[in-house]
Scaffold this active site. Structure first.
Site, PDB file in Angstrom:
ATOM      1  N   GLU A  46      55.154 -23.995  50.185  1.00 10.30           N
ATOM      2  CA  GLU A  46      54.164 -22.979  49.802  1.00 10.30           C
ATOM      3  C   GLU A  46      54.839 -21.794  49.121  1.00 10.30           C
ATOM      4  O   GLU A  46      54.208 -21.061  48.355  1.00 10.30           O
ATOM      5  CB  GLU A  46      53.402 -22.480  51.035  1.00 10.30           C
ATOM      6  CG  GLU A  46      52.267 -23.370  51.470  1.00 10.30           C
ATOM      7  CD  GLU A  46      51.134 -23.454  50.450  1.00 10.30           C
ATOM      8  OE1 GLU A  46      50.557 -22.412  50.099  1.00 10.30           O
ATOM      9  OE2 GLU A  46      50.829 -24.565  49.998  1.00 10.30           O
ATOM     10  N   TYR A  83      50.665 -16.254  54.120  1.00 15.48           N
ATOM     11  CA  TYR A  83      51.565 -17.195  54.813  1.00 15.48           C
ATOM     12  C   TYR A  83      52.848 -17.388  54.011  1.00 15.48           C
ATOM     13  O   TYR A  83      53.960 -17.303  54.552  1.00 15.48           O
ATOM     14  CB  TYR A  83      50.844 -18.533  54.999  1.00 15.48           C
ATOM     15  CG  TYR A  83      51.742 -19.682  55.444  1.00 15.48           C
ATOM     16  CD1 TYR A  83      52.194 -19.778  56.755  1.00 15.48           C
ATOM     17  CD2 TYR A  83      52.140 -20.673  54.534  1.00 15.48           C
ATOM     18  CE1 TYR A  83      53.018 -20.829  57.156  1.00 15.48           C
ATOM     19  CE2 TYR A  83      52.950 -21.733  54.934  1.00 15.48           C
ATOM     20  CZ  TYR A  83      53.392 -21.799  56.250  1.00 15.48           C
ATOM     21  OH  TYR A  83      54.204 -22.847  56.639  1.00 15.48           O
TER      22      TYR A  83
HETATM   23  P1  NAP Z   1      51.907 -26.423  64.055  1.00 17.39           P
HETATM   24  O1  NAP Z   1      51.478 -27.772  64.489  1.00 17.39           O
HETATM   25  O2  NAP Z   1      50.873 -25.410  63.662  1.00 17.39           O
HETATM   26  O3  NAP Z   1      52.792 -25.809  65.247  1.00 17.39           O
HETATM   27  C1  NAP Z   1      53.153 -24.454  65.277  1.00 17.39           C
HETATM   28  C2  NAP Z   1      53.580 -24.103  66.699  1.00 17.39           C
HETATM   29  O4  NAP Z   1      53.962 -22.713  66.745  1.00 17.39           O
HETATM   30  C3  NAP Z   1      52.490 -24.284  67.762  1.00 17.39           C
HETATM   31  O5  NAP Z   1      53.052 -24.892  68.896  1.00 17.39           O
HETATM   32  C4  NAP Z   1      52.085 -22.836  68.063  1.00 17.39           C
HETATM   33  O6  NAP Z   1      51.556 -22.655  69.329  1.00 17.39           O
HETATM   34  C5  NAP Z   1      53.428 -22.149  67.946  1.00 17.39           C
HETATM   35  N1  NAP Z   1      53.315 -20.691  67.832  1.00 17.39           N
HETATM   36  C6  NAP Z   1      52.477 -19.985  67.020  1.00 17.39           C
HETATM   37  N2  NAP Z   1      52.655 -18.677  67.212  1.00 17.39           N
HETATM   38  C7  NAP Z   1      53.609 -18.524  68.158  1.00 17.39           C
HETATM   39  C8  NAP Z   1      54.215 -17.413  68.783  1.00 17.39           C
HETATM   40  N3  NAP Z   1      53.875 -16.151  68.472  1.00 17.39           N
HETATM   41  N4  NAP Z   1      55.181 -17.634  69.707  1.00 17.39           N
HETATM   42  C9  NAP Z   1      55.532 -18.894  70.039  1.00 17.39           C
HETATM   43  N5  NAP Z   1      54.982 -19.998  69.495  1.00 17.39           N
HETATM   44  C10 NAP Z   1      54.027 -19.820  68.559  1.00 17.39           C
HETATM   45  O7  NAP Z   1      52.926 -26.508  62.836  1.00 17.39           O
HETATM   46  P2  NAP Z   1      53.795 -27.774  62.326  1.00 17.39           P
HETATM   47  O8  NAP Z   1      53.007 -28.506  61.327  1.00 17.39           O
HETATM   48  O9  NAP Z   1      54.401 -28.460  63.489  1.00 17.39           O
HETATM   49  O10 NAP Z   1      54.926 -27.007  61.492  1.00 17.39           O
HETATM   50  C11 NAP Z   1      56.129 -26.588  62.127  1.00 17.39           C
HETATM   51  C12 NAP Z   1      56.744 -25.471  61.301  1.00 17.39           C
HETATM   52  O11 NAP Z   1      57.005 -25.944  59.988  1.00 17.39           O
HETATM   53  C13 NAP Z   1      55.864 -24.252  61.118  1.00 17.39           C
HETATM   54  O12 NAP Z   1      56.717 -23.129  61.096  1.00 17.39           O
HETATM   55  C14 NAP Z   1      55.223 -24.440  59.758  1.00 17.39           C
HETATM   56  O13 NAP Z   1      54.882 -23.192  59.185  1.00 17.39           O
HETATM   57  C15 NAP Z   1      56.359 -25.121  59.022  1.00 17.39           C
HETATM   58  N6  NAP Z   1      55.993 -26.034  57.942  1.00 17.39           N
HETATM   59  C16 NAP Z   1      55.092 -27.030  58.169  1.00 17.39           C
HETATM   60  C17 NAP Z   1      54.810 -27.934  57.158  1.00 17.39           C
HETATM   61  C18 NAP Z   1      53.852 -29.082  57.373  1.00 17.39           C
HETATM   62  O14 NAP Z   1      53.412 -29.668  56.372  1.00 17.39           O
HETATM   63  N7  NAP Z   1      53.558 -29.456  58.615  1.00 17.39           N
HETATM   64  C19 NAP Z   1      55.457 -27.824  55.920  1.00 17.39           C
HETATM   65  C20 NAP Z   1      56.382 -26.797  55.742  1.00 17.39           C
HETATM   66  C21 NAP Z   1      56.658 -25.922  56.771  1.00 17.39           C
HETATM   67  P3  NAP Z   1      49.966 -22.701  69.588  1.00 17.39           P
HETATM   68  O15 NAP Z   1      49.644 -24.160  69.765  1.00 17.39           O
HETATM   69  O16 NAP Z   1      49.802 -21.871  70.788  1.00 17.39           O
HETATM   70  O17 NAP Z   1      49.295 -22.140  68.364  1.00 17.39           O
HETATM   71  O1  F7E Z   2      45.543 -27.897  52.559  1.00 15.98           O
HETATM   72  C1  F7E Z   2      42.816 -28.264  50.180  1.00 15.98           C
HETATM   73  C2  F7E Z   2      43.466 -26.908  50.294  1.00 15.98           C
HETATM   74  O2  F7E Z   2      45.492 -26.852  54.819  1.00 15.98           O
HETATM   75  C3  F7E Z   2      45.977 -28.808  51.577  1.00 15.98           C
HETATM   76  C4  F7E Z   2      50.714 -26.345  56.068  1.00 15.98           C
HETATM   77  O3  F7E Z   2      51.371 -27.260  56.918  1.00 15.98           O
HETATM   78  O4  F7E Z   2      51.527 -27.448  54.105  1.00 15.98           O
HETATM   79  C5  F7E Z   2      50.350 -27.033  54.767  1.00 15.98           C
HETATM   80  O5  F7E Z   2      49.607 -26.113  53.963  1.00 15.98           O
HETATM   81  C6  F7E Z   2      45.088 -28.689  50.349  1.00 15.98           C
HETATM   82  C7  F7E Z   2      44.882 -27.252  49.852  1.00 15.98           C
HETATM   83  O6  F7E Z   2      47.685 -27.663  53.844  1.00 15.98           O
HETATM   84  C8  F7E Z   2      40.080 -28.406  52.561  1.00 15.98           C
HETATM   85  O7  F7E Z   2      42.810 -25.955  49.465  1.00 15.98           O
HETATM   86  C9  F7E Z   2      40.388 -28.886  50.483  1.00 15.98           C
HETATM   87  O8  F7E Z   2      44.965 -27.251  48.457  1.00 15.98           O
HETATM   88  O9  F7E Z   2      46.057 -29.302  54.607  1.00 15.98           O
HETATM   89  P1  F7E Z   2      46.146 -27.940  54.057  1.00 15.98           P
HETATM   90  P2  F7E Z   2      48.469 -26.587  52.950  1.00 15.98           P
HETATM   91  O10 F7E Z   2      47.646 -25.411  52.653  1.00 15.98           O
HETATM   92  O11 F7E Z   2      49.063 -27.324  51.802  1.00 15.98           O
HETATM   93  C10 F7E Z   2      52.448 -26.405  53.777  1.00 15.98           C
HETATM   94  C11 F7E Z   2      53.657 -27.020  53.123  1.00 15.98           C
HETATM   95  C12 F7E Z   2      52.753 -25.524  54.926  1.00 15.98           C
HETATM   96  O12 F7E Z   2      53.856 -24.968  55.024  1.00 15.98           O
HETATM   97  C13 F7E Z   2      51.628 -25.147  55.824  1.00 15.98           C
HETATM   98  O13 F7E Z   2      52.123 -24.710  57.087  1.00 15.98           O
HETATM   99  O14 F7E Z   2      43.784 -29.157  50.697  1.00 15.98           O
HETATM  100  N1  F7E Z   2      41.569 -28.424  50.956  1.00 15.98           N
HETATM  101  N2  F7E Z   2      39.455 -28.866  51.432  1.00 15.98           N
HETATM  102  C14 F7E Z   2      41.419 -28.123  52.253  1.00 15.98           C
HETATM  103  N3  F7E Z   2      42.281 -27.674  53.166  1.00 15.98           N
HETATM  104  C15 F7E Z   2      41.831 -27.493  54.434  1.00 15.98           C
HETATM  105  N4  F7E Z   2      42.694 -27.068  55.391  1.00 15.98           N
HETATM  106  N5  F7E Z   2      40.525 -27.739  54.772  1.00 15.98           N
HETATM  107  C16 F7E Z   2      39.601 -28.206  53.880  1.00 15.98           C
HETATM  108  O15 F7E Z   2      38.442 -28.414  54.197  1.00 15.98           O
END
Ligand code: NAP
Ligand code: F7E
Length: 332
Positions: A128, A156
Site C-alpha cells: 500500500e 494506513y
Molecule cells: P490482521 O489479521 O488484521 O491482524 C492484525 C493483528 O494485530 C490482530 O491480531 C489485532 O488484534 C492486532 N492488533 C491491532 N491493534 C493492536 C494493538 N494496539 N496492540 C496489539 N495488537 C494489536 O492482519 P494480517 O493480515 O495478519 O497482517 C499482519 C500484518 O501485516 C499487519 O501489520 C498488516 O498491516 C500487514 N500487512 C498485511 C498484508 C495482507 O495482505 N494481509 C499485506 C501487507 C502488510 P485484534 O484482533 O484485537 O484486532
Molecule cells: O481491498 C476493493 C478495494 O480491503 C482490496 C490489507 O491487508 O492489503 C490489504 O489492503 C481491493 C481494494 O485489501 C470491496 O477498494 C471492492 O481496491 O481486501 P482489501 P487492501 O485495501 O488491498 C494490503 C497490502 C495491506 O497492507 C492491508 O493491510 O478491493 N474492494 N469492494 C473492496 N474492499 C473491501 N474491503 N470491501 C469491499 O466490499
C-alpha cells in the site's frame, strides 16, 4: 538451544500461520494479543496448548507494556505483525491507525535499542505504501519493487510508511538488525471477513449452505482495482527467512501477477457454477476516498537473496478459500 520469538498480533491471520511455522521449527514462541472482552483464538486452534507457546496480553500503543515485554523475554527474534490493518477503516480512524501502526513501532524499536540490542526485528510493511506509483519494465508492464518510489494514498499507508522509514533509521543509526517486508496482499481461509477476498468467499459459503438466498446481495465497491494476491502461508515463510540473513535488508514479497477484484469474484463464483452478476451489487459505501488502482510486485531480490518464491497460485488460493468457507458454514 531453543530460540525465542515474539509475535505481536499472534491471533491475526499472519500471526497464526507464523506461530505454527516457528513452533514447527523448534522455537519458543511468545504470542502477544490485544485484550478484548471476547478474545478470539480460533485461528490458533492448531497450536493452543503447545508446550513452547506462551500467550500474553499486550498493547503496542503502551510504551511500558512494550518495554516490559522486551526486558522480560529479550527475544532472539521479534515479528511485529500487530496493526490496524484495514485500509478503508484507516480513513475513518486515522489517529488510532497512526498510533498503532507508527507510534507502536517506535515503542518497539526504542525498547529493543535500549534493552535488547541483539534482537532481530521484523516489521510488517506493505505494498500500500506504493500507492498509485509504479515502475515500467522493458516490455512496458507496470510493476513495483524495492526501487519504486513510495506514494501512499491512505492514512494506513502513511502510517506504515512512517514506520518503514523508522526501521531503516534504526538499522542505519543504531546498527540494529531491523528489517521490513514489503508484502503485497496475501490471503487465505483465515483472512478477516471485511477484506474483499474473504467477504466474497464467506458469502459463497453461506449461499451454498442455504444460510442466505439470492435476495441477499453481495455488496461490493470498486471491482476494477488490481491486486497482486498470494497465500499467507507462503508469505510468513518469507518473514522468517528475512530474519535469518547475515545482513538486515528490506524485501518485496509478491506473486508477480495482478488480477482485478472482478477476476477474483468471477473465479470464486464459477467454482460453484454460479454467475456473480446474479448476486453482486455495487454499493458506493465500499468505495474509498482514494483508491490504489494497480499493484503488481517484482520480488526478484527476495528470490535471489532469500531463495524465496511463492508456491501457491492464484487459482489454488481462490479454491482454498471457497472450499474452506463452504466447510465452515456447513458445520454452523
Ligand atoms: P490482521 O489479521 O488484521 O491482524 C492484525 C493483528 O494485530 C490482530 O491480531 C489485532 O488484534 C492486532 N492488533 C491491532 N491493534 C493492536 C494493538 N494496539 N496492540 C496489539 N495488537 C494489536 O492482519 P494480517 O493480515 O495478519 O497482517 C499482519 C500484518 O501485516 C499487519 O501489520 C498488516 O498491516 C500487514 N500487512 C498485511 C498484508 C495482507 O495482505 N494481509 C499485506 C501487507 C502488510 P485484534 O484482533 O484485537 O484486532
Ligand atoms: O481491498 C476493493 C478495494 O480491503 C482490496 C490489507 O491487508 O492489503 C490489504 O489492503 C481491493 C481494494 O485489501 C470491496 O477498494 C471492492 O481496491 O481486501 P482489501 P487492501 O485495501 O488491498 C494490503 C497490502 C495491506 O497492507 C492491508 O493491510 O478491493 N474492494 N469492494 C473492496 N474492499 C473491501 N474491503 N470491501 C469491499 O466490499
Amino acid at each position: 538451544m531453543t530460540k525465542t520469538a515474539v509475535i505481536t498480533g499472534v491471533n491475526g491471520q499472519d500471526g497464526s500461520y507464523l506461530a505454527e511455522l516457528l513452533l514447527n521449527r523448534g522455537y519458543g514462541v511468545v504470542g502477544l494479543y490485544r485484550r478484548s472482552s471476547s478474545n478470539n483464538f480460533d485461528r490458533l486452534k492448531n497450536v493452543m496448548g503447545h508446550s513452547r507457546l506462551i500467550l500474553n496480553e499486550f498493547d503496542l500503543t503502551d510504551p511500558s507494556d512494550v518495554t516490559d515485554t522486551i526486558i522480560k523475554y529479550r527475544p532472539d527474534e521479534f515479528y511485529n505483525l500487530a496493526a490496524q490493518s484495514h485500509v478503508a477503516t484507516s480513513f475513518k480512524q486515522p489517529t488510532t491507525t497512526f498510533e498503532i501502526d507508527s507510534i507502536g513501532v517506535i515503542n518497539i524499536l526504542e525498547a529493543i535499542r535500549k534493552f535488547s540490542g541483539t534482537t532481530r526485528f521484523y516489521q510488517a510493511s506493505t505494498s500500500e505504501m506504493f500507492g498509485r506509483n509504479y515502475s515500467i519494465n522493458h516490455n512496458g508492464e507496470k510493476y513495483q519493487d524495492e526501487q519504486t518510489s513510495l506514494m501512499p494514498q491512505s492514512p494506513y499507508a502513511v502510517a506504515k510508511l512512517a514506520s518503514h522509514r523508522m526501521v531503516q533509521i534504526y538499522r542505519d543509526a543504531y546498527k540494529l538488525y531491523a528489517t521490513s517486508g514489503i508484502l503485497f496482499n496475501h490471503e487465505g481461509p483465515r483472512r478477516g471477513v471485511n477484506f474483499v477476498t474473504r467477504k466474497i468467499t464467506s458469502y459463497i459459503g453461506q449461499l451454498v449452505n442455504n444460510l442466505i438466498t439470492k435476495d441477499t446481495k453481495l455488496k461490493l465497491g470498486n471491482l476494477n482495482a488490481s491486486r497482486d494476491w498470494g497465500h499467507a502461508q507462503d508469505y510468513v515463510y518469507a518473514m522468517y527467512l528475512m530474519l535469518q540473513q547475515d545482513v538486515a535488508d528490506d524485501f518485496v514479497i509478491s506473486s508477480g501477477k495482478a488480477y482485478t477484484v472482478r477476476d477474483f469474484v468471477d473465479k470464486a463464483f464459477k467454482l460453484v457454477d454460479l454467475d456473480y452478476n446474479d448476486y453482486v451489487v455495487i454499493d458506493p459505501e465500499f468505495y474509498r476516498p482514494a483508491e490504489v488502482d494497480y499493484l503488481k510486485g517484482d520480488c526478484s531480490k527476495a528470490k535471489k537473496v532469500l531463495g524465496w518464491e511463492p508456491k501457491i497460485s492464484f487459482d489454488q488460493l481462490v479454491q482454498d478459500m471457497v472450499s474452506s468457507d463452504i466447510e465452515l458454514y456447513k458445520i454452523r
